[in-house]
Every structure is written in structure tokens, then in C-alpha cells.
Motif scaffolding. Structure first.
Motif, PDB file in Angstrom:
ATOM      1  N   HIS A   1       0.869  -1.183   0.000  1.00 52.88           N
ATOM      2  CA  HIS A   1       0.000   0.000   0.000  1.00 52.88           C
ATOM      3  C   HIS A   1       0.900   1.225   0.000  1.00 52.88           C
TER       4      HIS A   1
ATOM      5  N   TYR B   1       4.331  -6.321   9.061  1.00 56.64           N
ATOM      6  CA  TYR B   1       5.306  -5.258   8.800  1.00 56.64           C
ATOM      7  C   TYR B   1       5.702  -4.533  10.093  1.00 56.64           C
ATOM      8  N   HIS B   2       4.743  -4.414  11.022  1.00 53.95           N
ATOM      9  CA  HIS B   2       4.993  -3.599  12.221  1.00 53.95           C
ATOM     10  C   HIS B   2       5.068  -4.419  13.514  1.00 53.95           C
TER      11      HIS B   2
ATOM     12  N   ASP C   1      -0.069  -4.275   6.793  1.00 58.39           N
ATOM     13  CA  ASP C   1      -0.549  -3.454   7.920  1.00 58.39           C
ATOM     14  C   ASP C   1      -1.976  -3.835   8.327  1.00 58.39           C
TER      15      ASP C   1
ATOM     16  N   ASP D   1       5.965   4.874   4.855  1.00 56.72           N
ATOM     17  CA  ASP D   1       6.910   3.928   5.469  1.00 56.72           C
ATOM     18  C   ASP D   1       7.046   2.647   4.648  1.00 56.72           C
ATOM     19  N   HIS D   2       6.211   2.500   3.626  1.00 54.21           N
ATOM     20  CA  HIS D   2       6.290   1.315   2.759  1.00 54.21           C
ATOM     21  C   HIS D   2       6.868   1.639   1.382  1.00 54.21           C
TER      22      HIS D   2
HETATM   23 ZN    ZN Z   1       2.881   0.868   7.758  1.00 52.72          ZN
END
Ligand code: ZN
Length: 328
Positions: free
Chosen positions: A148, A300-301, A254, A152-153
Motif C-alpha cells: 500500500h 510489517y509492524h 498493515d 513507510d512502505h
Molecule cells: Zn505501515
């Protein structure tokens, strides 16, 4: 035997007695060992594991501190603080980590998401050093798959000065994400606070707009990697199923932010979720699938190396990290 301070001391003395000599070294070591610096200086942040024949490498891009106030839209701050306390996390700020995945299939590299590049918080921007420490070179990347369009991606695709970071890579993005963020009319109507996100997307993809490949949901976009529509966080937000032989990995992107908050409390809405109700339905559906299939997951987080399993727990779920293994 009841253990008291006295018996511990007695036991220590007994254990030391057969040595006969002084228990502690009397001389100082030849050189002092200074503290090595800030907490961000760890061994390089990469971690490898196998999914069938595919070698997966998680590559970390540091972390950012997020104040808790206002972070969860539909919970009281005290409830969020309680969840943090139960997870032994700090009381006032959430450390959010960033973890991309590199897939190596017979020497062909696919990168899923790119980190913050040189546009993130000072505690981010570790990605390239970690990627190189893992033995890779950006020129070797054949495909970059984007989940997306949050900064941060995507920001790791292009440096602030405009340089493309992966000169030989085909870039693949969710078609629904492209349709939303590249729509000029939508950008012009967006609230002032959101315009920057639209501009950031154009900064990254504008120079390659004609070459970017757009993929749909439920498609095998590179061998073994199938896209799963996971809308809500953003309109085209995408998760993936990676399959090889009997190996499977659900790549959640996410679908949740930090698991201690949103795997535990899947109905909570992070401030970044653009459509909170849709994000909640997506989160429950994917967490349920992961739990009932006992599938390995990657977030991812999640705390590095951001892979583990999902267990059902009350009305929510629990993230169970993989045991670190020295073997790939
Ligand atoms: Zn993110």
C-alpha cells in the motif's frame, strides 16, 4: 528445603569451596569495555527463514516512537495504556518497527515494501545497511512488490534527491491503491492534512508512472506469491499468501499495527486506518484464517523479526513470535 537468603549464600560458598583459591579475580581486565552506544546499534537487523524452497529474509528499517494519545481512535487512553502494560511496553509511546521481506527464489530477488528510505524519523533509515549486511545489492532486486502507498512502505524506492534505489526492478502495486492515490481530483478534494500523502505517492511513482505494473487481488503476482485484498487500512491495502511445497506464510502487511494492541484487540482502530470499519472486518477475517490454519504469519509492524503465529484468545487473538533459530 525452604530457600532463604542464608541458604543461597551457604550454597554459593559450598559450590566455590572445592576451587580452593580466591573466588573472584583480583586483577583488572587488560582493557575496559566501554558501552557501545545507543540502543539502535545492534547486530545487523536481518533474519532468514525458509518457506518451502523460498528463502525469506526479514530486513529491518529501525523504528519510530508514536505517542499513545490519540493513536487508537475507539479506545480510551487508559485502556491502551493497560494493553501496553500487559505487554511490558512503555507507558506513553509505542515503538513501531518497520520490517520488509526479501524473497530469494533460485537467485531471483523480490522485495515486499521498501521502508522509509531517507524520509523517515532519525531512528529509521537502517534498511540499506541491513540489506547489504544480509549479502544483497539493490541492483540484484528483480521485483519490488508494494502492499500500500503509505510513506513507510514506499519511500525506500526513491531517495530524497530523486535517485531510484532499485535500478533493475520491476515495480508492482495494487491496482486499487493506484486508482485511489493517483486520482488528481481526489487529491485536490482531500483535506489539507492528507495532501502530503498524495504528493508523496507522486514523488515516488511519478517518474516511473508508465512502467509501474498494477496487480489485482487473488492473483499470483510472482511465483508462489498471491495477493489478498485487505482493504480498510487504505483502499487498496494488500496482504499475501506465500506458498512453496508444503510451506506457507501469510504476509499481513498493515492488517494490524503493533500486535500487542491490535492482535490482542482486533476491533481497535489505529489512527492510520482510513476506513476503520472495513479495516476491522479485514483484520478479523485474516487473523481468524491465520489462527484456524495455524499459518505462520509476518507483520510489517511486529517486533523484529516480525514473524510468528496467531492464537485465539478470548474475544481477540495473541501473537506468538517464532523461536529464533540459528539455522535457516
Ligand atoms: Zn505501515
Amino acid at each position: 528445603m525452604t530457600i532463604t537468603r542464608r541458604t543461597i549464600i551457604a550454597g554459593t560458598a559450598l559450590a566455590a569451596a572445592p576451587l580452593g583459591g580466591p573466588v573472584l579475580a583480583q586483577t583488572a581486565p587488560s582493557s575496559p569495555a566501554p558501552a557501545q552506544g545507543s540502543a539502535s546499534r545492534q547486530a545487523p537487523g536481518f533474519y532468514r527463514y525458509k518457506v518451502g524452497d523460498i528463502e525469506v529474509t526479514a530486513v529491518n528499517d529501525g523504528f519510530a516512537q508514536r505517542p499513545l494519545e490519540g493513536f487508537v481512535r475507539n479506545a480510551e487512553l487508559s485502556q491502551v495504556q493497560q494493553a501496553m502494560q500487559e505487554a511490558f511496553l512503555p507507558a506513553n509511546a509505542l515503538p513501531i518497527t518497520f520490517n520488509t521481506l526479501v524473497l530469494n527464489q533460485g537467485g531471483r530477488l523480490t522485495l515486499i515494501d521498501t521502508g522509509n528510505g531517507d524520509m523517515g524519523a532519525p531512528t529509521t533509515g537502517r534498511w540499506m545497511a541491513n540489506f547489504r549486511a544480509a549479502g544483497f545489492d539493490p541492483a540484484q532486486v528483480s521485483t519490488v512488490v508494494i502492499s500500500h502507498f503509505h510513506g513507510d512502505h514506499i519511500n525506500g524506492l526513491r531517495l530524497k534527491d530523486g535517485t531510484a534505489v532499485f535500478p533493475n526492478a520491476e515495480v508492482m502495486v495494487p491496482a486499487a491503491e493506484w486508482a485511489f492515490w493517483m486520482d488528481d481530483a481526489r487529491m485536490n478534494q482531500a483535506p489539507e492534512g492528507m495532501k502530503g500523502a498524495f504528493q508523496g505517492v507522486r514523488r515516488v511513482f511519478g517518474p516511473i508512472a508508465g512502467a509501474v505494473k498494477r496487480y489485482d487481488a487473488d492473483k499470483e503476482i510472482v511465483p508462489g506469491l498471491t495477493s489478498i485484498a485487505a482493504p480498510g487500512h487504505t483502499p487498496g491495502h494488500t496482504a499475501y499468501m506465500l506458498s512453496s511445497g508444503s510451506g506457507k506464510l501469510m504476509i499481513m502487511s498493515d492488517t494490524t499495527n503493533h500486535p500487542a494492541l491490535f492482535v490482542r484487540n482486533p476491533d481497535w482502530a489505529a489512527v492510520f486506518d482510513m476506513d476503520a470499519d472495513q479495516a476491522r472486518a479485514t483484520r478479523r477475517r485474516l487473523l481468524d484464517m491465520a489462527a484456524s490454519e495455524r499459518a505462520q504469519v509476518a507483520f510489517y509492524h511486529a517486533p523484529f523479526p516480525a514473524t510468528g503465529h496467531i492464537a485465539k484468545d478470548g474475544n481477540g487473538f495473541r501473537f506468538v513470535p517464532m523461536q529464533w533459530s540459528p539455522a535457516v
